[in-house]
Design a protein around this motif. Structure first.
Motif, PDB file in Angstrom:
ATOM      1  N   ALA A 111      27.939   1.057  45.738  1.00 19.69           N
ATOM      2  CA  ALA A 111      28.778  -0.136  45.657  1.00 19.69           C
ATOM      3  C   ALA A 111      30.252   0.229  45.788  1.00 19.69           C
ATOM      4  O   ALA A 111      31.040  -0.535  46.368  1.00 19.69           O
ATOM      5  N   MET A 112      30.620   1.400  45.294  1.00 18.35           N
ATOM      6  CA  MET A 112      32.010   1.860  45.410  1.00 18.35           C
ATOM      7  C   MET A 112      32.286   2.396  46.818  1.00 18.35           C
ATOM      8  O   MET A 112      33.312   2.062  47.432  1.00 18.35           O
ATOM      9  N   TYR A 113      31.377   3.190  47.351  1.00 14.21           N
ATOM     10  CA  TYR A 113      31.570   3.733  48.702  1.00 14.21           C
ATOM     11  C   TYR A 113      31.775   2.615  49.723  1.00 14.21           C
ATOM     12  O   TYR A 113      32.580   2.731  50.657  1.00 14.21           O
ATOM     13  N   ALA A 114      31.015   1.520  49.547  1.00 13.99           N
ATOM     14  CA  ALA A 114      31.054   0.428  50.515  1.00 13.99           C
ATOM     15  C   ALA A 114      32.383  -0.327  50.500  1.00 13.99           C
ATOM     16  O   ALA A 114      32.635  -1.138  51.390  1.00 13.99           O
ATOM     17  N   GLN A 115      33.216  -0.055  49.497  1.00 14.29           N
ATOM     18  CA  GLN A 115      34.538  -0.682  49.422  1.00 14.29           C
ATOM     19  C   GLN A 115      35.632   0.226  49.982  1.00 14.29           C
ATOM     20  O   GLN A 115      36.809  -0.013  49.772  1.00 14.29           O
ATOM     21  N   HIS A 116      35.220   1.271  50.679  1.00 14.03           N
ATOM     22  CA  HIS A 116      36.131   2.142  51.422  1.00 14.03           C
ATOM     23  C   HIS A 116      37.176   2.784  50.502  1.00 14.03           C
ATOM     24  O   HIS A 116      38.374   2.787  50.778  1.00 14.03           O
ATOM     25  N   GLU A 117      36.655   3.378  49.438  1.00 11.98           N
ATOM     26  CA  GLU A 117      37.485   4.064  48.455  1.00 11.98           C
ATOM     27  C   GLU A 117      38.122   5.300  49.082  1.00 11.98           C
ATOM     28  O   GLU A 117      37.479   6.052  49.803  1.00 11.98           O
ATOM     29  N   GLN A 118      39.391   5.514  48.787  1.00 12.87           N
ATOM     30  CA  GLN A 118      40.088   6.705  49.265  1.00 12.87           C
ATOM     31  C   GLN A 118      40.378   7.696  48.140  1.00 12.87           C
ATOM     32  O   GLN A 118      40.297   8.913  48.348  1.00 12.87           O
ATOM     33  N   VAL A 119      40.740   7.191  46.975  1.00 12.83           N
ATOM     34  CA  VAL A 119      41.014   8.037  45.810  1.00 12.83           C
ATOM     35  C   VAL A 119      40.171   7.519  44.657  1.00 12.83           C
ATOM     36  O   VAL A 119      40.270   6.346  44.272  1.00 12.83           O
ATOM     37  N   HIS A 120      39.333   8.394  44.114  1.00 10.59           N
ATOM     38  CA  HIS A 120      38.417   8.001  43.044  1.00 10.59           C
ATOM     39  C   HIS A 120      38.752   8.744  41.758  1.00 10.59           C
ATOM     40  O   HIS A 120      38.951   9.967  41.772  1.00 10.59           O
ATOM     41  N   ILE A 121      38.799   8.005  40.642  1.00 11.37           N
ATOM     42  CA  ILE A 121      38.998   8.604  39.323  1.00 11.37           C
ATOM     43  C   ILE A 121      37.631   8.754  38.670  1.00 11.37           C
ATOM     44  O   ILE A 121      36.948   7.764  38.394  1.00 11.37           O
TER      45      ILE A 121
END
Length: 336
Positions: free
Chosen positions: A172-182
């Motif tokens: 679900a997070m990958y599909a939102q085109h995350e660039q920087v993840h905490i």
């Protein structure tokens, strides 16, 4: 938006069960990050007022004195503790990803708030499913808390601890085109050498995998626990083997899984710092974009219900946490 900037993962010990003292230490670490040219600094899971290790050590009845103190030292979103951290972010110009136990009346949540360099709230979320005994202290959130947001430093998202073991949550997070993840974690001193799954090696492996799968940069802050911290939670000789001092393991990973920055000794406090270049994400995703060209929507798809699910719905009213100067509704009408 800059392509290159400096990030930092905190590795430090909170002032256990003391919100104000931990906020003071938080501000000092933000100032240290600013002095090193850091644009984004990330704090561990439940940094304020420290991870509740007592949940894993004793009987339910033995935890009662800790529970009352933990509630009393859990910040509210509209209280003085968050206001002080927001002011520090504004004063230093550093984006801050803060982990804390959020008190919302009678319920606590394992919260993460990303504060922009102007002190404004970019993202506020709560852990979707607290892990195992954590559920005796913390409430759950819903799909609206799996969010990636635009920021001056790119698209930022955050998860806590074993949310990184949940494949659908990650997707679900990958599909939102995350660039920087905490990727916020506690200390890894619980059941060290006894329960492999709770240790640093296993949990940093899934963190590194998140960077590789998601094709994003991952900042993974962790807590340190000292002998003084152990003594704050251990009340019997039987409990002592299950909580070990040290166990900090903060890391930063690139979008191809490469470790970045110099790690600290597990007992040391400080910042793991690295310079990142968002343009490297394109190279990583050219090979494998999990929600783009590498997906097979004819075979598998994820249903992500991102609508807030409040216990009570008041037509025209707010359903989200309240920040005094942040009342802009999201697309569903709930306060961010």
């Amino acid at each position: 938006m800059p392509n290159t900037f400096r990030v930092a993962a905190v590795q430090a010990e909170p002032v256990w069960l003391d919100a104000q003292a931990t906020v003071d230490k938080t501000i000092g670490l933000i100032e240290d990050a600013a002095a090193q040219g850091v644009a984004l600094v990330a704090f561990p899971e439940t940094w304020i007022p420290g991870y509740p290790a007592f949940l894993w050590l004793g009987s339910v009845f033995g935890q009662v004195p800790y529970v009352a103190r933990y509630h009393a030292n859990s910040p509210t979103t509209d209280g003085e503790h968050l206001a002080a951290v927001r002011d520090a972010a504004r004063r230093t110009g550093v984006t801050v990803a803060l982990g804390y136990s959020e008190k919302d009346h009678g319920t606590l949540y394992m919260a993460q708030t990303v504060i922009g360099p102007d002190g404004e709230i970019l993202l506020h979320r709560r852990k979707l499913k607290p892990t195992h005994v954590e559920r005796s202290l913390f409430g759950e959130s819903d799909g609206s808390h799996l969010r990636v947001v635009d920021s001056p430093l790119g698209r930022i998202g955050a998860l806590n601890c074993w949310e990184h073991l949940q494949p659908l949550v990650k997707y679900a997070m990958y599909a939102q085109h995350e660039q920087v993840h905490i990727a916020a974690w506690p200390a890894f001193g619980l059941a060290k050498g006894i329960a492999y799954a709770l240790g640093a090696e296993a949990n940093m492996a899934v963190t590194q995998t998140y960077a590789l799968e998601g094709g994003c940069f991952v900042i993974a802050p962790t807590q340190v626990i000292s002998e003084r911290g152990v003594e704050a939670f251990v009340t019997t000789d039987e409990q002592r083997p299950f909580l070990t001092a040290g166990s900090g393991n903060s890391r930063i990973f690139g979008p191809d899984g490469t470790p970045l920055g110099e790690p600290l000794d597990e007992h040391a406090e400080g910042l793991v710092v690295a310079d990142i270049d968002l343009s490297l994400i394109d190279l990583a995703k050219n090979a494998a974009d999990p929600a783009g060209h590498y997906a097979r929507t004819d075979a598998t798809r994820l249903v992500h219900d991102d609508r807030p699910k409040p216990a009570v719905v008041r037509p025209g009213g707010s359903t989200g946490p309240h920040f005094p100067d942040l009342d802009e509704p999201d697309r569903d009408g709930a306060a961010v």
